[in-house]
Design a protein around this motif. Structure first.
Motif, PDB file in Angstrom:
ATOM      1  N   LEU A  55      11.933 -20.217  76.052  1.00 19.42           N
ATOM      2  CA  LEU A  55      10.806 -19.775  76.885  1.00 19.42           C
ATOM      3  C   LEU A  55       9.897 -18.812  76.125  1.00 19.42           C
ATOM      4  N   LYS A  77       9.370 -18.605  73.114  1.00 17.80           N
ATOM      5  CA  LYS A  77       8.664 -19.254  72.013  1.00 17.80           C
ATOM      6  C   LYS A  77       7.625 -20.279  72.489  1.00 17.80           C
ATOM      7  N   PHE A  78       7.969 -20.994  73.562  1.00 18.43           N
ATOM      8  CA  PHE A  78       7.118 -22.121  73.938  1.00 18.43           C
ATOM      9  C   PHE A  78       6.359 -21.920  75.256  1.00 18.43           C
ATOM     10  N   GLY A  79       6.697 -20.888  76.015  1.00 18.86           N
ATOM     11  CA  GLY A  79       5.925 -20.598  77.227  1.00 18.86           C
ATOM     12  C   GLY A  79       6.326 -21.426  78.431  1.00 18.86           C
ATOM     13  N   ARG A  98       5.963 -25.351  78.847  1.00 18.40           N
ATOM     14  CA  ARG A  98       6.868 -26.252  78.123  1.00 18.40           C
ATOM     15  C   ARG A  98       8.327 -25.974  78.437  1.00 18.40           C
TER      16      ARG A  98
END
Lengths: 523, 337
Positions: free
Chosen positions: B58, B60-62, B65
């Motif tokens: 989470l 890292k990718f938000g 995603r």
């Protein structure tokens, strides 16, 4: 803000409704000639729902019809020959004979997701479509239909819950055709309007007369625009009537004759023809031209289907897996830097400000509960207003409305901005079910007049304003009172120590073994 | 292939990698490589998943995603399926694989059939912790793989080592078909392995020979591969040379590997943690009868869990599960033929 319909749009609505009906009439004849394989599910009397809703979405938008939404397929661009060949199980059909009826789709061009017989399943699927469209920056809206029957499934609840939590650009048309096979709505759902349920999901909803194609179109158009503006999802209950049995085998003897008579007098195509004539949108010549065009198209396509071959038997074994036959790629319409690290990175720590009302609201709810009052708060906040809405037909829980408000001016002409020409004013509707079939504890003291199943409140401005206020503040309340939940009972961490592996040392040696034999595995 | 792929990260070889870490690496690398890959499931974000498999994704990718959902498995699979129609490749997590029963309809009736019926590929992965031996009780220990092995249109993977888990999960994410990826929770942190360098991929549908032998073949998968390996070492001391084959993929099954090994050793023992009736041992027995009946020197034997739900109490679970002693005893009997 939607514009009044153009003449072309009006004529298109007629064209597709009539095409839908004539196509199905022909299929009934084919069924009687034993040329239809399997069942035939009529949408007679519901054409305005399929055509009005599907006409309100754009080409880029995605739809997932139910079996009766043949009109929606036609509007989206499916040629009648596909419907004929599907029902006749021909090799030329979109599924090449692997499935029948309107069970087919088109991911690449038409953006149609195939129906599935397990009703409700398409609601989470279309929620996913909506979420993916938003993620990819495509600005699309996903729309699907569910019947009064399908609205009782778990998938309906799970899908709508996720759509609401994700604020997905998703429109759900609840097509209340009064019957789930042989079971009337009153025996399935203890609420008067299926749209009442939207309040519980914290989403906006409306109720519309499903036999008024312009009303269906405008209502859906508004919902689609709201979703595209990021204010989704939305639910629309469309009240209509299934004028045949569940399928051709079902004579529908369980339907009261008066009910058929009433709805027959409100046939959506007859009503719309009258509307077009009364408002001088067309003349007899235009009508006969359109009808002839339909006749010609159906002649050609029916012939094509009848002449088409059945699939070769061994074709049954093909296509279980995609072995590179499809090129799967996502079309990003936003900067890639937003969705890849480091641009996609976020701070994952929750803060008190993530809970909009903080702890204060939870405290006030608890205090109110301790005072012996219901936790359902009376609405206090002023709702947002959608001044630009053509028909912001917001719907409130009727159980909380005085009956007198519901019945105020039921037959009043529409005051809100409408198409250049006003639609047929709704007629007062006689009761369909005995009143005692509904459980309405909170309304027990109210005197009951003749029931008006639809065309009431939403068309009356006074009612609408009150309704809007109540819906909005109830929704707001639901969001604010969220108390962080405790741990999930599913959580589980294995505690027991390793038994076999630790003592034998097998794991270590095994690792080497596994690595060594990696390349030649399988031989 | 789409042009939005990033260059695969040239990960160096590592030692001591656990199964949890391997699976996390697979997801990290694939999400990094292809923005069409998204993760969806319950508690997979800030908490990192019940077993911390998705820890770090989470941040890292938000949230677009790494999608945290309500407790609604049908919605998870349905949404994953819908996303895949627009070209995304969602990896859906079942918090425990037992809960896959909640979305059985969505998987078997819609996801599995879409390509066959209307030509819509559904490139999703459904992964989750499965298996017993950790006293999780009847609702947190299941091995429901055979429901899905019986469903044409799906692929079913059940790895036994960290390197396989990583390589197979990466292959599964890139596969155009719906793949069910079972992660044996007993193995999550109990075994460590060297992880090959680079973009490590393991092909779907290929078994692995874990131990070569002449006298008898043990076919197994997941945690029972390790049990079988221990049994093989004990049997070696008794002079029985056992070949151990790790199926790795249950659907499609590597028929060639099965037949080849049986033709070599002429005796077959199938070991699985799933219950006996309707377990894959029965299917393998039929495959061997069809393809190598005359090569058999003895009856096809099986050691499996007994036909009950997974019981909770350690003594009951011990009785329920296959273990090294049971495998050794069955192999000894078979070797006598």
């Amino acid at each position: 803000m939607s514009q009044p319909l153009t003449r072309e749009q009006h004529l298109n609505l007629y064209y597709y409704m009539q095409l839908n009906r004539q196509l199905e009439e022909r299929m009934v004849r084919l069924f009687r000639q034993n040329k239809i394989v399997g069942g035939l599910y009529s949408s007679l009397g519901q054409e305005a729902v399929s055509v009005g809703t599907a006409s309100a979405v754009e080409k880029r938008d995605w739809i997932a019809p139910m079996i009766r939404n043949i009109g929606a397929l036609l509007v989206k661009g499916v040629p009648p020959r596909d419907i004929f060949t599907q029902h006749m199980a021909k090799y030329t059909s979109p599924t090449k004979g692997k499935d029948g009826t309107s069970h087919f789709g088109d991911l690449k061009d038409l953006h149609i997701v195939s129906p599935i017989s397990m009703l409700g399943d398409l609601i989470p699927v279309m929620t996913g479509v909506a979420m993916a469209g938003r993620y990819l920056g495509q600005n699309i809206v996903a729309l699907t239909w569910i019947g009064d029957g399908g609205s009782s499934t778990g998938a309906f609840h799970e899908g709508l819950g996720l759509a609401a939590a994700q604020k997905a650009p998703f429109v759900l048309i609840v097509e209340n055709n009064q019957w789930a096979y042989s079971t009337p709505v009153s025996r399935q759902v203890p609420v008067k309007n299926l749209a009442d349920r939207a309040v519980a999901y914290g989403i906006q909803s409306s109720i519309v007369d499903g036999n008024d194609v312009v009303a269906v179109f405008n209502n859906t158009k508004y919902a689609v625009e709201e979703c595209r503006a990021g204010r989704g999802p939305r639910l629309i209950e469309v009240k209509t009537m299934r004028m045949r049995g569940h399928a051709q085998h079902d004579p529908a003897e369980y339907v009261p004759k008066e009910m058929f008579d009433f709805w027959k007098s409100r046939d959506p195509i007859v009503l719309y023809e009258k509307f077009l004539t009364d408002n001088k949108i067309w003349d007899a010549k235009t009508k006969s031209e359109l009808d002839a065009k339909i006749e010609k198209l159906l002649d050609v396509d029916q012939q094509f289907a009848e002449d088409s071959p059945m699939p070769p038997p061994e074709f049954a074994a093909e296509g279980v897996y995609c072995d590179g036959c499809h090129d799967i790629s996502a079309e990003f319409k936003r900067p890639m830097s937003e969705v890849t690290p480091p641009g996609s990175g976020i701070d994952i720590t929750y803060k008190l400000s993530d809970f909009p009302a903080g702890m204060g609201d939870a405290a006030s709810v608890l205090k109110s509960a301790n005072g012996g009052h219901s936790q359902h708060q009376k609405p206090q906040q002023k709702p947002q207003q959608h001044a630009d809405a053509p028909r912001p037909v917001l719907h409130a829980n009727p159980a909380r409305q005085p009956n007198t408000v519901q019945q105020a001016k039921p037959a009043q002409p529409q005051p809100a901005p409408r198409p250049a020409v006003a639609p047929v004013p709704p007629k007062p509707v006689p009761p369909i079910y005995p009143e005692d079939e509904f459980v309405e504890p909170e309304r027990a003291a109210e005197p009951e007049g003749p029931r008006v199943p639809f065309g009431r409140g939403p068309k009356d401005k006074a009612f609408r304003d009150t309704a809007e206020a109540k819906v909005y503040s109830r929704v707001q309340k639901g969001r604010n009172s969220a108390v962080p939940a405790n741990g999930n009972s599913k959580n589980f961490t294995p505690k027991s120590p390793a038994k076999n592996f630790s003592k034998s040392g097998g794991a270590k040696s095994f690792g080497k073994q596994g690595g060594k034999s990696q390349g030649k595995g399988g031989r | 292939m789409a042009s939005h792929f990033a260059t695969p990260t040239a990960a160096p070889a590592q030692t001591g990698v656990t199964m949890v870490e391997a699976i996390r690496q697979a997801m990290m690398e694939e999400m990094q490589r292809d923005p069409a890959v998204v993760a969806i499931g319950e508690d997979i974000g800030a908490y990192g998943g019940a077993f911390k498999v998705t820890d770090g994704l989470l941040a890292k990718f938000g949230r677009e995603r790494v999608i945290e959902t309500p407790i609604a498995e049908t919605a998870i699979i349905g949404a994953a399926c819908g996303m895949s129609f627009l070209g995304l490749r969602p990896v859906a997590e079942m918090q425990f694989i037992d809960f896959i029963a909640c979305c059985f309809n969505q998987i078997t009736n819609f996801v599995a059939k879409s390509h066959y019926l209307w030509g819509a590929p559904v490139p999703i992965v459904v992964r989750g912790p499965s298996g017993g031996g950790v006293h999780g009780g009847p609702f947190h220990s299941a091995n429901p793989e055979m429901y899905f092995v019986h469903t044409p249109g799906l692929k079913v993977i059940y790895p036994s080592t960290p390197a396989d888990a990583k390589g197979l999960l990466k292959s599964a994410i890139r596969d155009n078909n719906p793949v069910l990826f079972f992660e044996h929770k007993y193995l999550y942190r109990r075994i460590k392995e060297e992880m090959p360098a680079g973009d490590h991929l393991v092909p779907i549908g290929k078994a692995a020979i874990r131990r070569e032998g002449r006298d008898l073949t043990i076919l197994s998968y997941a945690a029972m591969v390790h049990t079988s390996m221990e049994a093989a070492e004990q049997l070696a001391k008794e002079g029985i040379d056992v070949e151990v084959i790790d199926l790795r993929t249950l659907l499609p099954l590597d028929r060639d590997a099965i037949i080849t090994s049986v033709k070599k050793t002429n005796k077959l023992l199938v070991v699985h943690e799933d219950t006996k009736t309707g377990g894959i041992a029965g299917e393998i027995a039929a495959i061997v009868c069809e393809g190598a009946f005359e090569d058999l020197d003895g009856p096809i034997a099986r050691v499996t869990a007994i036909d009950t739900p997974v019981p909770y109490s350690p003594t009951l679970e011990e009785y329920f599960m296959p273990n090294t002693e049971k495998v050794v005893a069955a192999a000894r009997e078979l070797a006598k033929y």
